[in-house]
Design an enzyme around this catalytic site. Structure first.
Site, PDB file in Angstrom:
ATOM      1  N   HIS A  42       0.842  -1.197   0.000  1.00 20.21           N
ATOM      2  CA  HIS A  42       0.000   0.000   0.000  1.00 20.21           C
ATOM      3  C   HIS A  42       0.874   1.243   0.000  1.00 20.21           C
ATOM      4  O   HIS A  42       2.010   1.246   0.468  1.00 20.21           O
ATOM      5  CB  HIS A  42      -0.986  -0.015   1.166  1.00 20.21           C
ATOM      6  CG  HIS A  42      -0.430   0.307   2.512  1.00 20.21           C
ATOM      7  ND1 HIS A  42      -0.397   1.582   3.017  1.00 20.21           N
ATOM      8  CD2 HIS A  42       0.096  -0.484   3.485  1.00 20.21           C
ATOM      9  CE1 HIS A  42       0.117   1.570   4.239  1.00 20.21           C
ATOM     10  NE2 HIS A  42       0.434   0.329   4.552  1.00 20.21           N
ATOM     11  N   ASP A  67       6.612   2.554   7.027  1.00 18.63           N
ATOM     12  CA  ASP A  67       5.219   2.177   6.747  1.00 18.63           C
ATOM     13  C   ASP A  67       4.534   3.272   5.952  1.00 18.63           C
ATOM     14  O   ASP A  67       4.199   4.338   6.501  1.00 18.63           O
ATOM     15  CB  ASP A  67       4.471   1.952   8.056  1.00 18.63           C
ATOM     16  CG  ASP A  67       3.052   1.458   7.869  1.00 18.63           C
ATOM     17  OD1 ASP A  67       2.681   1.118   6.727  1.00 18.63           O
ATOM     18  OD2 ASP A  67       2.308   1.413   8.864  1.00 18.63           O
ATOM     19  N   GLU A 102      -5.130   1.636   2.511  1.00 19.61           N
ATOM     20  CA  GLU A 102      -4.949   0.479   3.398  1.00 19.61           C
ATOM     21  C   GLU A 102      -5.068   0.883   4.846  1.00 19.61           C
ATOM     22  O   GLU A 102      -5.624   0.145   5.669  1.00 19.61           O
ATOM     23  CB  GLU A 102      -3.577  -0.148   3.142  1.00 19.61           C
ATOM     24  CG  GLU A 102      -3.300  -1.433   3.923  1.00 19.61           C
ATOM     25  CD  GLU A 102      -2.643  -1.202   5.292  1.00 19.61           C
ATOM     26  OE1 GLU A 102      -2.420  -2.186   6.015  1.00 19.61           O
ATOM     27  OE2 GLU A 102      -2.372  -0.036   5.639  1.00 19.61           O
ATOM     28  N   GLU A 103      -4.539   2.059   5.169  1.00 17.32           N
ATOM     29  CA  GLU A 103      -4.454   2.458   6.570  1.00 17.32           C
ATOM     30  C   GLU A 103      -5.821   2.602   7.227  1.00 17.32           C
ATOM     31  O   GLU A 103      -5.960   2.375   8.437  1.00 17.32           O
ATOM     32  CB  GLU A 103      -3.668   3.763   6.704  1.00 17.32           C
ATOM     33  CG  GLU A 103      -2.188   3.653   6.375  1.00 17.32           C
ATOM     34  CD  GLU A 103      -1.397   2.852   7.398  1.00 17.32           C
ATOM     35  OE1 GLU A 103      -1.996   2.268   8.322  1.00 17.32           O
ATOM     36  OE2 GLU A 103      -0.162   2.807   7.275  1.00 17.32           O
ATOM     37  N   ASP A 110       4.458  -4.742   3.236  1.00 19.48           N
ATOM     38  CA  ASP A 110       3.914  -3.515   3.795  1.00 19.48           C
ATOM     39  C   ASP A 110       5.093  -2.710   4.323  1.00 19.48           C
ATOM     40  O   ASP A 110       5.659  -1.886   3.621  1.00 19.48           O
ATOM     41  CB  ASP A 110       2.897  -3.875   4.880  1.00 19.48           C
ATOM     42  CG  ASP A 110       2.121  -2.683   5.407  1.00 19.48           C
ATOM     43  OD1 ASP A 110       2.672  -1.572   5.427  1.00 19.48           O
ATOM     44  OD2 ASP A 110       0.960  -2.864   5.834  1.00 19.48           O
ATOM     45  N   HIS A 143       3.672   5.110  12.635  1.00 16.05           N
ATOM     46  CA  HIS A 143       2.596   6.073  12.348  1.00 16.05           C
ATOM     47  C   HIS A 143       2.864   7.460  12.938  1.00 16.05           C
ATOM     48  O   HIS A 143       1.944   8.202  13.245  1.00 16.05           O
ATOM     49  CB  HIS A 143       1.246   5.546  12.844  1.00 16.05           C
ATOM     50  CG  HIS A 143       0.713   4.405  12.050  1.00 16.05           C
ATOM     51  ND1 HIS A 143      -0.484   3.786  12.345  1.00 16.05           N
ATOM     52  CD2 HIS A 143       1.204   3.748  10.967  1.00 16.05           C
ATOM     53  CE1 HIS A 143      -0.702   2.805  11.487  1.00 16.05           C
ATOM     54  NE2 HIS A 143       0.323   2.762  10.638  1.00 16.05           N
TER      55      HIS A 143
END
Length: 712
Positions: free
Chosen positions: A370, A381, A418-419, A447, A526
């Site tokens: 993604h 990520d 995706e998140e 990922d 994140h």
């Protein structure tokens, strides 16, 4: 809709292949409560290096850490929140085409939510405390200073304003909430204070909501950071490898374990003009905020000496690494004012799909990553995987120039959204479900390709041998091969990334990466500090782990796309079933449910094992003879034997999940549960439902054995 012939199905994938949908009954999945035995260890005997052929040598030599760094720099210097950056999707399409893949964008109109404003204030006898709820800008880290950097927030969180006393609930899992209720803690009308770790964040908020709580604050705790902490003498980022005290973990709080994908179109693709459903059962009704450990410490300290102590609660992992006692609370008159305002909109997202057609029209390999991120950066990520995917396309273009052509079609997928809830991949699968079930041989997911030095593989059992053998062909940045520095554990796929839609529909899948270990620099998940600067300084300064990950995926794809006999072995699946059966028996004993009759399941596992061993032996013979017709028959059985395991009906209340052997747990969100229909019914104390799932699971295994024997 009418089913389209397989020959036509590969004429045009999204114009290049025809993903025409079809009426199909393969639409359900299952799961199993975590039991501690969710990983297999590869046998040392399988660690035999295999000499490289000329195509493998070409592929391996085509990866360049310098160009990978360039791809990463592109992806990580502009905002790419889901639905907010079509230009990156277009750039990715152009790169796929530059490297010989026919490519296009697939657009879906999906429901997303974005932050408007937020605040949090603590009222105590010491006065008021209002944290800024943002991460520090760092001069050394350029993207943390961007004016358009993304605020800290929870995707799909509820809009609301609440004021109440608060209670510390540990990791916020079902066990923690059950324990607090057992100890008589009054949770109703309170705000939950939970730390990250354990269950998926949306599960924490769901548990709080179902316990009558009215809001939630989730914080990052340095006690979860292994050995590399400020308390252990390490400097905090950017001056050292420890966690920056202001780092905040953003993320979705949708109820992922019920139904991933666009919440308004369950079971069908979110194309323009489609009917949309009420999605209120898939989102929290209470507001929530993420917060840093620097900001939460005064809030935790205000509970010191009040309510139950950590020792009284007596749950592993209750205490963290902050200067606080981690008491439960509440404290009379000590309150939090929490305000969160979000806005929702149905907006386009863009999957970028690239296709390299093979000679066998109904056998397809997909490699996916993604592209969307919660932040401007996203160097780990997801864009470590994004950079690897572009480099992989480049490597295959060099292979193509030698005259090589795959037997099976290779599809590259750069997913969006995706998140939020695995949306891009789920909508793609729902749009092309008939084609997917009839044509896909395997799905390979990357990922977070690199956030540390620890190699991991989560994979279906029929790919165990291949996944292990490839690890012995790729050089490690530490010397030797990556297998030499790998634990050998082969994890069970649950959820949390884009393999979910594939594995839940009985398609062989793998998820792989280098993750951070106890002695690696702390990875700021994140957070704004998951940045290009962090990656070049601490994560992978020489980009050699990125290179190794690309080489690993390329060799996996090459073998799956090129070998006359699909490189799968079914005996490991039978061995895994036997282990899951042992696990299930222990689960029955621990829940006083040994009266449950699982004889039919035991018999089905035995039957499957015999069929698996027979097919593997036949495959060896056919491959040795070069018997093309026999190989074709065996390939069909290898490709489709898992499909019946996903055709027995979806799990109660979450019909998206339908694999009877493994799926994400209802109360974990990510972690896999084996024999889920049975296990979770036993956990719930519903032996009638458990017996129904014994029947369904046994039937699925008998049908899968029938596929292996060529009866279907």
């Amino acid at each position: 809709m009418q089913r389209t012939s397989r020959l036509l199905l590969l004429v045009s994938l999204l114009g290049l292949l025809d993903f025409s949908n079809s009426c199909s009954h393969r639409e359900e999945l299952v799961k199993r409560e975590g039991n501690g035995h969710l990983a297999r260890r590869a046998e040392p005997a399988s660690y035999k290096p295999v000499p490289l052929n000329k195509y493998e040598k070409i592929l391996l030599s085509s990866f360049d850490n310098v160009t990978i760094e360039g791809w990463s720099s592109y992806y990580t210097h502009g905002q790419h929140l889901a639905g907010k950056n079509r230009s990156q999707a277009e750039w990715t399409r152009q790169k796929f085409e530059e490297y010989g893949f026919k490519a296009r964008l697939n657009s879906y109109d999906v429901l997303l939510s974005y932050p408007v404003k937020k605040s949090l204030t603590l009222h105590s006898s010491n006065g008021t405390y209002t944290p800024p709820l943002q991460e520090d800008s760092l001069e050394q880290d350029l993207t943390t200073m961007y004016e358009d950097r993304i605020p800290t927030f929870h995707g799909y969180s509820a809009t609301g304003q609440v004021s109440a006393e608060y209670v510390y609930v540990g990791l916020g899992g079902k066990d923690e909430f059950d324990r607090l209720k057992e100890l008589g803690v009054d949770l109703k009308g309170k705000i939950a204070l939970a730390k990250y770790g354990g269950p998926y964040r949306g599960i924490k908020i769901k548990n709080a909501q179902e316990s009558g709580m009215i809001g939630a604050v989730i914080f990052t705790d340095p006690g979860s950071d292994g050995n590399v902490t400020v308390a252990n003498g390490y400097l905090a980022y950017p001056d050292g490898p420890a966690r920056n005290p202001s780092s905040v973990q953003r993320g979705s709080v949708s109820f992922l374990s019920i139904n991933p994908g666009d919440p308004t179109t369950p079971g069908y693709a979110s194309l323009p003009g489609v009917e949309r459903q009420d999605a209120s059962n898939l989102f929290p009704r209470i507001p929530s905020l993420p917060i840093s450990y620097k900001e939460v410490e005064p809030i935790l300290q205000a509970l010191d000496g009040h309510g139950l102590s950590a020792a009284a609660v007596n749950i592993t992992g209750w205490k963290g690494g902050l200067n606080a006692e981690y008491n439960v609370g509440p404290v009379a008159g000590v309150k939090l004012d929490l305000m969160n305002e979000m806005y929702e909109e149905v907006t386009p997202i863009w999957d970028t799909i690239g296709v390299f057609n093979g000679t066998i029209q109904d056998e397809v390999i997909i490699i996916g990553n993604h592209r969307d991120a919660w932040i401007v950066g996203g160097a780990a990520d997801p864009n470590s995987g994004s950079a690897v995917l572009i480099e992989l396309a480049k490597a295959f273009s060099k292979l193509q120039k030698t005259g090589w052509k795959p037997k099976r079609t290779i599809v590259l997928a750069s997913w969006d959204a995706e998140e939020y809830s695995l949306i891009g991949s789920v909508e793609f699968f729902e749009q092309y479900s008939g084609w997917a079930r009839s044509s896909i041989v395997a799905y390979l997911n990357v990922d977070i390709a690199v956030s540390g030095s620890n190699f991991y593989i989560d994979v279906v059992p029929e790919l165990h041998a291949l996944a292990t053998s490839v690890a012995h062909k790729v050089a490690s940045p530490l010397g030797g091969t990556i297998a030499d520095h790998w634990s050998g554990e082969l994890g069970v796929l649950g959820s949390g990334s884009d393999f979910t839609a594939f594995v839940t529909n009985g398609i062989a899948s793998l998820d792989v990466g280098f993750t951070d270990g106890a002695n690696d620099a702390v990875y700021h998940y994140h957070s704004d500090y998951d940045s290009f600067h962090w990656m070049t300084t601490y994560g992978d300064p020489d980009w050699l782990y990125h290179k190794a990950m690309g080489q690993y995926l390329a060799l996996m794809a090459l073998e799956l796309a090129s070998a006359p006999l699909i490189p799968m072995t079914v005996t490991p699946f039978a061995e895994a079933l036997a282990e899951y059966h042992t696990d299930l028996q222990a689960h029955l004993t621990s829940h006083a449910a040994t009266a449950l009759n699982i004889h039919s399941l035991s018999a089905a596992i035995t039957s499957f094992g015999a069929a698996a061993r027979a097919l593997d032996a036949a495959a060896v013979r056919a491959n040795k003879r070069g018997d093309a017709k026999a190989i074709r028959r065996i390939n069909r059985r290898l490709q489709f034997f898992e499909r019946p395991l996903a055709e027995q009906g979806g799990l109660p209340g979450r019909e998206f999940f339908k694999h009877v052997v493994y799926c994400p747990g209802e109360y974990t969100g990510y972690t896999a549960v084996t024999f889920p229909g049975i296990t979770e019914a036993v956990t719930a104390g519903n032996l009638t439902r458990a017996q129904e799932w014994v029947v369904k699971t046994s039937r699925g295994l008998r049908q899968a054995a029938g596929v292996l024997r060529g009866e279907y």
